[in-house]
Design a protein around this motif. Structure first.
Motif, mmCIF file in Angstrom:
data_model
loop_
_atom_site.group_PDB
_atom_site.id
_atom_site.type_symbol
_atom_site.label_atom_id
_atom_site.label_comp_id
_atom_site.label_asym_id
_atom_site.label_seq_id
_atom_site.Cartn_x
_atom_site.Cartn_y
_atom_site.Cartn_z
ATOM 1 N N ASP A 184 -40.245 -24.582 106.544
ATOM 2 C CA ASP A 184 -40.931 -23.314 106.766
ATOM 3 C C ASP A 184 -41.682 -22.840 105.526
ATOM 4 N N ARG A 185 -41.238 -23.312 104.357
ATOM 5 C CA ARG A 185 -41.887 -22.927 103.099
ATOM 6 C C ARG A 185 -42.290 -24.198 102.359
ATOM 7 N N VAL A 186 -43.549 -24.235 101.950
ATOM 8 C CA VAL A 186 -44.087 -25.418 101.278
ATOM 9 C C VAL A 186 -44.599 -25.006 99.906
ATOM 10 N N LEU A 187 -44.091 -25.668 98.882
ATOM 11 C CA LEU A 187 -44.459 -25.376 97.509
ATOM 12 C C LEU A 187 -45.836 -25.971 97.201
ATOM 13 N N VAL A 188 -46.744 -25.143 96.667
ATOM 14 C CA VAL A 188 -48.103 -25.576 96.361
ATOM 15 C C VAL A 188 -48.385 -25.318 94.881
ATOM 16 N N PRO A 189 -48.714 -26.333 94.102
ATOM 17 C CA PRO A 189 -49.000 -26.114 92.684
ATOM 18 C C PRO A 189 -50.310 -25.377 92.478
ATOM 19 N N GLY A 190 -50.330 -24.460 91.524
ATOM 20 C CA GLY A 190 -51.546 -23.709 91.242
ATOM 21 C C GLY A 190 -51.818 -22.663 92.308
ATOM 22 N N ASP A 191 -53.099 -22.350 92.485
ATOM 23 C CA ASP A 191 -53.467 -21.328 93.464
ATOM 24 C C ASP A 191 -54.102 -21.922 94.717
ATOM 25 N N GLY A 192 -54.042 -23.255 94.858
ATOM 26 C CA GLY A 192 -54.563 -23.898 96.057
ATOM 27 C C GLY A 192 -56.047 -24.184 96.031
ATOM 28 N N THR A 193 -56.733 -23.791 94.944
ATOM 29 C CA THR A 193 -58.188 -23.955 94.916
ATOM 30 C C THR A 193 -58.629 -25.236 94.204
ATOM 31 N N ASN A 194 -57.671 -26.012 93.713
ATOM 32 C CA ASN A 194 -58.096 -27.237 93.017
ATOM 33 C C ASN A 194 -58.760 -28.192 94.006
ATOM 34 N N ILE A 195 -59.711 -28.953 93.504
ATOM 35 C CA ILE A 195 -60.492 -29.841 94.367
ATOM 36 C C ILE A 195 -60.452 -31.262 93.826
ATOM 37 N N HIS A 196 -59.905 -32.162 94.627
ATOM 38 C CA HIS A 196 -60.053 -33.594 94.377
ATOM 39 C C HIS A 196 -60.572 -34.187 95.673
ATOM 40 N N HIS A 197 -61.824 -34.565 95.650
ATOM 41 C CA HIS A 197 -62.503 -35.086 96.838
ATOM 42 C C HIS A 197 -61.702 -36.251 97.432
ATOM 43 N N LEU A 198 -61.447 -36.186 98.716
ATOM 44 C CA LEU A 198 -60.737 -37.248 99.426
ATOM 45 C C LEU A 198 -61.685 -37.932 100.409
ATOM 46 N N VAL A 199 -61.247 -39.078 100.914
ATOM 47 C CA VAL A 199 -62.018 -39.761 101.958
ATOM 48 C C VAL A 199 -61.040 -40.403 102.930
ATOM 49 N N PRO A 309 -43.857 -40.526 96.858
ATOM 50 C CA PRO A 309 -44.223 -39.798 95.641
ATOM 51 C C PRO A 309 -43.884 -38.325 95.726
ATOM 52 N N GLY A 310 -43.994 -37.630 94.608
ATOM 53 C CA GLY A 310 -43.801 -36.192 94.584
ATOM 54 C C GLY A 310 -42.373 -35.794 94.303
ATOM 55 N N PRO A 311 -42.165 -34.503 94.015
ATOM 56 C CA PRO A 311 -40.822 -33.994 93.752
ATOM 57 C C PRO A 311 -39.925 -34.116 94.976
ATOM 58 N N ASP A 312 -38.628 -34.249 94.755
ATOM 59 C CA ASP A 312 -37.709 -34.251 95.896
ATOM 60 C C ASP A 312 -37.510 -32.820 96.380
ATOM 61 N N ARG A 313 -37.066 -32.692 97.625
ATOM 62 C CA ARG A 313 -36.966 -31.367 98.228
ATOM 63 C C ARG A 313 -35.935 -30.483 97.534
ATOM 64 N N GLU A 314 -34.878 -31.071 97.076
ATOM 65 C CA GLU A 314 -33.844 -30.281 96.398
ATOM 66 C C GLU A 314 -34.409 -29.581 95.164
ATOM 67 N N THR A 315 -35.218 -30.289 94.400
ATOM 68 C CA THR A 315 -35.821 -29.694 93.207
ATOM 69 C C THR A 315 -36.833 -28.625 93.590
ATOM 70 N N GLU A 316 -37.596 -28.864 94.634
ATOM 71 C CA GLU A 316 -38.547 -27.856 95.099
ATOM 72 C C GLU A 316 -37.826 -26.574 95.503
ATOM 73 N N GLU A 317 -36.699 -26.724 96.159
ATOM 74 C CA GLU A 317 -35.958 -25.538 96.594
ATOM 75 C C GLU A 317 -35.398 -24.753 95.435
ATOM 76 N N GLN A 318 -35.147 -25.400 94.314
ATOM 77 C CA GLN A 318 -34.730 -24.665 93.116
ATOM 78 C C GLN A 318 -35.818 -23.696 92.704
ATOM 79 N N VAL A 319 -37.080 -24.140 92.783
ATOM 80 C CA VAL A 319 -38.201 -23.268 92.437
ATOM 81 C C VAL A 319 -38.339 -22.154 93.473
ATOM 82 N N LEU A 320 -38.280 -22.518 94.745
ATOM 83 C CA LEU A 320 -38.422 -21.516 95.802
ATOM 84 C C LEU A 320 -37.347 -20.442 95.702
ATOM 85 N N ASP A 321 -36.130 -20.846 95.394
ATOM 86 C CA ASP A 321 -35.024 -19.888 95.304
ATOM 87 C C ASP A 321 -35.138 -18.969 94.105
ATOM 88 N N SER A 322 -35.903 -19.412 93.100
ATOM 89 C CA SER A 322 -36.027 -18.607 91.887
ATOM 90 C C SER A 322 -37.132 -17.558 91.973
#
Length: 323
Positions: A184-199, A309-322
């Protein structure tokens, strides 16, 4: 053109390229060592030629046996491999080297073929297998393609930026699909405006075919989705395709540091803007899918990537809980 030889062809871009070429009425031969499962083993218009792409003799033998019109090199990661290929396939109607958007020097927006400087490549980098040397190695491969074209070889280059889609073994985009699907909650680094062109991989293989059929020898063509998305745009489009409505929680570096995380650990996050101009590709008839359609096709894929790749969910939840 009637016959295509794909160097690689069983994993990600090559796998989709086979489908693209079959739809365009090509007969296809895969050239690889045969160490991976061949998804086209039972297809009556897809043959397999076993060989080592690092062997110039093997490449020449494949050329003589298959007599392809089009050759697409999906797995040339070192300049020496490109040099062997342009020599072995000097007589084909089109040799297309799959390069990368990473060939460009940074800090230019957008990056344009023939205008934005390429990364230099030292002799040491040319044989190094690290992530840091990837862009320089691909850039040197481009320079070999350009030199071959000057000597009469019908060699061209396609430069896709980060590719996403079904069968992507890197798991970079799948990380976000999984988070959006499961939480229900997804951790997003920064403010979401970063741009890396994908294809999307669909637009990548359409680009490869367009260059093979209509490209000019000695030229390179950028490949990126026609619409450039911010990270937040990408996540919102993904959520709509998945059918969920999570809360996207934007966090800064200080907040991430409470759990020992950094923004750059999140897949597809890039603090530097990276955008490729695709006007040159469009000029030769490239017709891309919209990001929305490509994303819908991708989230419908039920396979599992090889990497996580990416952080594991347990570590992400530490940030969300804080917070």
């Amino acid at each position: 053109m009637d016959d295509a030889l794909i160097i690689g062809g069983t994993r990600f871009i090559g796998r989709h390229l086979v489908d693209e070429l079959l739809d365009a009425e090509y007969d296809v031969t895969l050239f690889n060592r045969g160490t991976r499962e061949n998804p086209f083993a039972d297809h009556n218009r897809v043959d397999h030629y076993t060989g080592d792409r690092t062997s110039g003799a093997a490449l020449k033998e494949a050329n003589e046996a298959v007599e392809p019109d089009l050759v697409v090199d999906c797995v040339a990661y070192y300049p020496g491999e490109v040099k062997l290929a342009v020599e072995a396939f000097e007589d084909v109607e089109a040799y297309v080297y799959v390069s990368s958007g990473a060939v460009y020097e940074p800090d230019v927006i957008p990056k344009r073929e023939g205008e934005t400087p390429l990364e230099p490549c030292s002799g040491e980098q040319a044989v190094d297998d690290s992530h840091e040397s990837y862009g320089p190695r691909k850039a040197e491969g481009d320079r070999i393609v350009f030199e071959a074209a000057e000597n009469g070889v019908n060699a061209m280059s396609v430069r896709p930026t980060i590719v996403y889609g079904p069968h992507d073994y890197t798991g970079r985009y799948q990380y976000w699909v999984d988070r959006i699907s499961e939480y229900d909650r997804v951790l997003v680094p920064g403010d979401g405006t970063n741009i890396h062109h994908l294809v999307s991989v669909y637009n990548t293989v359409r680009a490869i075919r367009a260059v093979g059929e209509n490209g000019t020898p000695g030229e390179a063509y950028n490949a990126g989705d026609h619409r450039v998305l911010t990270l937040q745009d990408l996540l919102e489009e993904t959520a709509e395709a998945v059918g969920t409505d999570p809360e996207f929680v934007e966090v800064n570096d200080r907040e991430l540091a409470t759990a020992g995380l950094e923004s750059t650990e999140f897949p597809l996050y890039n603090p530097d803007v990276h955008v490729l101009s695709t006007a040159k590709l469009a000029d030769i008839g490239w017709e891309p899918l919209s990001p929305r359609e490509a994303i819908e096709r991708t989230v419908a894929w039920s396979g599992e990537p090889e990497r996580d790749p990416g952080p594991d969910r347990e570590t992400e939840e530490q940030v969300l809980d804080s917070l």
